[in-house]
Motif scaffolding. Sequence first.
Motif, PDB file in Angstrom:
ATOM      1  N   HIS A  65       0.819  -1.205   0.000  1.00 33.73           N
ATOM      2  CA  HIS A  65       0.000   0.000   0.000  1.00 33.73           C
ATOM      3  C   HIS A  65       0.856   1.260   0.000  1.00 33.73           C
ATOM      4  CE1 HIS A  65      -3.803  -2.021   0.324  1.00 33.73           C
ATOM      5  NE2 HIS A  65      -3.308  -2.812   1.254  1.00 33.73           N
ATOM      6  N   SER A  66       2.076   1.172   0.486  1.00 39.06           N
ATOM      7  CA  SER A  66       2.946   2.340   0.495  1.00 39.06           C
ATOM      8  C   SER A  66       3.589   2.588  -0.863  1.00 39.06           C
ATOM      9  CB  SER A  66       4.041   2.163   1.551  1.00 39.06           C
ATOM     10  OG  SER A  66       4.806   1.016   1.249  1.00 39.06           O
ATOM     11  N   ASP A  67       3.450   1.634  -1.803  1.00 42.84           N
ATOM     12  CA  ASP A  67       4.080   1.764  -3.111  1.00 42.84           C
ATOM     13  C   ASP A  67       3.202   2.442  -4.162  1.00 42.84           C
ATOM     14  OD1 ASP A  67       6.264   0.545  -2.082  1.00 42.84           O
ATOM     15  OD2 ASP A  67       5.847  -1.421  -2.969  1.00 42.84           O
ATOM     16  N   ILE A  68       1.899   2.658  -3.863  1.00 39.91           N
ATOM     17  CA  ILE A  68       1.014   3.246  -4.861  1.00 39.91           C
ATOM     18  C   ILE A  68       0.525   4.609  -4.394  1.00 39.91           C
ATOM     19  CG2 ILE A  68       0.240   1.053  -5.816  1.00 39.91           C
ATOM     20  CD1 ILE A  68      -2.279   1.317  -4.121  1.00 39.91           C
ATOM     21  N   ASP A  69       0.220   5.459  -5.352  1.00 33.59           N
ATOM     22  CA  ASP A  69      -0.344   6.768  -5.068  1.00 33.59           C
ATOM     23  C   ASP A  69      -1.827   6.588  -4.761  1.00 33.59           C
ATOM     24  OD1 ASP A  69      -0.976   9.418  -4.878  1.00 33.59           O
ATOM     25  OD2 ASP A  69      -0.728   9.859  -7.009  1.00 33.59           O
ATOM     26  N   LEU A  70      -2.252   6.929  -3.551  1.00 37.76           N
ATOM     27  CA  LEU A  70      -3.625   6.674  -3.141  1.00 37.76           C
ATOM     28  C   LEU A  70      -4.634   7.575  -3.845  1.00 37.76           C
ATOM     29  CD1 LEU A  70      -3.128   6.105   0.676  1.00 37.76           C
ATOM     30  CD2 LEU A  70      -3.453   4.415  -1.118  1.00 37.76           C
ATOM     31  N   LEU A  71      -4.205   8.761  -4.274  1.00 41.68           N
ATOM     32  CA  LEU A  71      -5.134   9.657  -4.960  1.00 41.68           C
ATOM     33  C   LEU A  71      -5.272   9.329  -6.439  1.00 41.68           C
ATOM     34  CD1 LEU A  71      -4.256  13.080  -3.322  1.00 41.68           C
ATOM     35  CD2 LEU A  71      -6.234  11.633  -2.909  1.00 41.68           C
ATOM     36  N   ASN A  72      -4.250   8.757  -7.039  1.00 43.70           N
ATOM     37  CA  ASN A  72      -4.277   8.379  -8.452  1.00 43.70           C
ATOM     38  C   ASN A  72      -3.799   6.945  -8.621  1.00 43.70           C
ATOM     39  OD1 ASN A  72      -4.965  11.098  -9.320  1.00 43.70           O
ATOM     40  ND2 ASN A  72      -2.878  11.609  -8.707  1.00 43.70           N
ATOM     41  N   PRO A  73      -4.577   5.967  -8.146  1.00 41.24           N
ATOM     42  CA  PRO A  73      -4.118   4.579  -8.249  1.00 41.24           C
ATOM     43  C   PRO A  73      -4.185   4.086  -9.691  1.00 41.24           C
ATOM     44  CG  PRO A  73      -6.330   4.650  -7.366  1.00 41.24           C
ATOM     45  CD  PRO A  73      -5.872   6.073  -7.504  1.00 41.24           C
TER      46      PRO A  73
END
Length: 117
Positions: A35-43
């Motif tokens: 979960h820390s490897d992806i951009d949460l606002l633009n998955p």
Amino acid sequence: GRTTTTTTTTGNDSRPQQAKRKSSKTRTRTSMVLHSDIDLLNPPASVVKDQHKLKRLVQSPNSFFMDVKCQGCFNITTVFSHSQSVVVCGTCAAVLCQPTGGRARLTEGCSFRKKVE
């Protein structure tokens, strides 16, 4: 008399060494996205697709309407992706799709495209 059995353990693990070796052979390697490897606002779309429909950043259904082309008469019929009844062609009465537990299964040879709003 009495018979005693001893098991050898390694490190802080209290399991016997033989059992530990056996479980390491059956372990499979999977590539997981942390979960820390992806951009949460633009998955990325692949991550959003795998999520449950209610747990996405913006909730969206998995179902859609589609245009299905009959393989016999090439007539186009609008079908719901999760239809719960058999859909037949209006002109030649050929079966276009059959219901399953989730998505409807298209008959072989039928082509479809998602309808755009």
